[in-house]
Design an enzyme around this catalytic site. Structure first.
Site, short mmCIF file in Angstrom:
data_model
loop_
_atom_site.label_atom_id
_atom_site.label_comp_id
_atom_site.label_asym_id
_atom_site.label_seq_id
_atom_site.Cartn_x
_atom_site.Cartn_y
_atom_site.Cartn_z
N SER A 69 0.78 -1.23 0.00
CA SER A 69 0.00 0.00 0.00
C SER A 69 0.82 1.28 0.00
O SER A 69 0.24 2.38 -0.04
CB SER A 69 -0.96 0.02 1.20
OG SER A 69 -2.07 -0.82 0.95
N LYS B 173 0.02 3.84 -2.60
CA LYS B 173 -1.00 4.88 -2.47
C LYS B 173 -0.39 6.27 -2.29
O LYS B 173 -1.08 7.28 -2.48
CB LYS B 173 -1.93 4.53 -1.31
CG LYS B 173 -2.81 3.32 -1.65
CD LYS B 173 -3.47 2.69 -0.45
CE LYS B 173 -4.24 1.45 -0.89
NZ LYS B 173 -4.68 0.62 0.25
N SER C 266 -6.25 3.53 4.22
CA SER C 266 -5.73 2.60 3.21
C SER C 266 -6.83 1.93 2.40
O SER C 266 -6.72 0.76 2.01
CB SER C 266 -4.84 1.53 3.87
OG SER C 266 -3.91 1.03 2.94
N LYS D 108 2.75 6.02 6.08
CA LYS D 108 1.84 5.08 5.41
C LYS D 108 2.35 3.66 5.63
O LYS D 108 3.55 3.40 5.55
CB LYS D 108 1.80 5.38 3.90
CG LYS D 108 0.83 4.50 3.13
CD LYS D 108 -0.60 4.91 3.41
CE LYS D 108 -1.59 3.86 2.88
NZ LYS D 108 -1.64 2.64 3.72
#
Length: 392
Positions: free
Chosen positions: A58, A61, A113, A222
């Site tokens: 992720s 992102k 997320s 993140k």
């Protein structure tokens, strides 16, 4: 003249007491790849397999977010498709037909997320996932300078053709952090969420950002996980001296990515600081004078002993006590020196007053004045940029 200036600077900068340079202890890293950089200058402070192609999960992102912020209109309203609503993995539970502002989708994607939010962003911006991926990869190369990244989706679910490197992710994150909107969302700890089927409070998954793993100075982050990528983590942090970006990839356990990140940040905070090359600084080398081209430039300096050299191609290199290049800055040659040389040549032409005694004396005074000016500027620059540990 350069040798004389260097000799005088050596006399002025030589300490009364000298301590042998000690090898700085590198951080112990369990993750398969890791990097910590100065967020402002981009200087790489430590790296482990930073150029090895890895699966980001992720952390993808981060790319989708800055692409949406810079290429889209955050006030646009996106209509959620059936495919987006049925996206696998972590979601913010969007429903087919639901209408959501683009900015809210970016928030749901970065904070919680949400894979459904990421899918919706891609469809809204470029119509479908394939077109989005092609445009995203082009954007990442042209805008952020990434060379070893290829994404085929907006969320980071596994695909063998979906890869990047720790070095590229650090470069991407540093680029994204320039944007105020990205910084705000990336650093959001919690957010009220009101959706068609889900009213709740979104909390960041980054344990250091929300305080579950204590560490002072964390400003954003993140998380990521898929089986093939294992645990991944991106983190930004700062103190009074420097802003840092840390990336760790492929650790088996969450505790490892957080311990590795703390080690990277502690290493950066303990050993480096950010400074600035002024737009008025001059750098004489081999009969030429270089400048930053009229701009202030962020640079990273090791704490303690360091050296700076200017290469034959006009690059300023900052080196630590062991000779490792911390940062290279491309300088521009100052052409005003050529103008001064031309004027001196004109003054020396036969028939001019400079051929007489007083003319020669004036010329000597003029040249001496130039020498003193260059010397003073060098002393000032060296006093700021070349320091030794313990010097007040």
């Amino acid at each position: 003249m350069k040798k004389l200036v260097a000799f005088i600077l050596l006399i002025f900068s030589f300490p009364t007491g000298y301590t042998a340079a000690q090898e700085t202890k590198k951080p112990e890293i369990i993750s398969k790849a890791a990097i910590v950089t100065d967020s402002e200058s981009g200087a790489v402070l430590y790296e482990k397999n930073a150029d090895k192609k890895m699966y980001p999960a992720s952390l993808t992102k981060i790319a989708t977010a800055i692409y949406a912020i810079e290429k889209g209109d955050l006030t646009d309203i996106a209509t959620i498709s059936k495919k987006a609503a049925e996206a696998e993995g972590t979601r913010v539970y969007l429903e087919e037909g639901e209408q959501v502002p683009l900015k809210k989708l970016v928030q749901g994607m970065l904070i919680n997320s949400g894979n459904d939010a990421a899918w919706s962003i891609a469809e809204h911006l470029d119509g479908n996932i394939q077109a989005f991926s092609e445009n995203l990869n082009r954007y990442l190369e042209e805008s952020a300078g990434l060379k070893n990244t290829h994404f085929v989706n907006p969320h980071g679910l596994y695909d063998e053709n979906h890869y990047t490197t720790a070095g590229d992710l650090a470069k991407l994150t540093n680029y994204a952090l320039i944007n105020k909107t990205f910084r705000e969302i990336y650093g959001t700890k919690e957010m009220k969420w009101s959706g068609k089927s889900w009213d709740t409070t979104l909390f960041t998954h980054h344990r250091m950002l929300k305080g579950e793993v204590p560490f002072e100075g964390v400003t954003g982050g993140k998380t990521g996980f898929v089986d093939e990528a294992k645990q991944t983590l991106a983190t930004s942090a700062e103190n009074d001296s420097i802003k840092l970006t840390a990336i760790v990839l492929k650790a088996e356990f969450k505790r490892d990515i957080y311990n590795d990140t703390k080690n990277l940040l502690n290493y950066g905070f303990s050993n480096f600081e950010t400074s600035t090359l002024s737009s008025t600084d001059v750098f004489p080398s081999d009969g030429k004078t270089y400048t930053t081209g009229g701009e202030n430039v962020a640079i990273t300096l090791p704490k303690g002993i360091y050296e700076e050299d200017i290469t034959s191609k006009g690059k300023l290199q900052i080196k630590n006590e062991n000779g490792r290049i911390i940062q290279s800055v491309k300088l521009l040659e100052d052409k005003q020196d050529e103008v001064a040389s031309s004027q001196l040549k004109t003054e020396k032409e036969p028939g001019k007053e400079t051929t007489g005694y007083y003319g020669r004396a004036g010329l000597i005074i003029f040249l001496f004045g130039i020498f003193i000016l260059i010397l003073r500027k060098n002393l000032k620059a060296k006093a700021r940029r070349r320091r030794r540990r313990g010097r007040v």
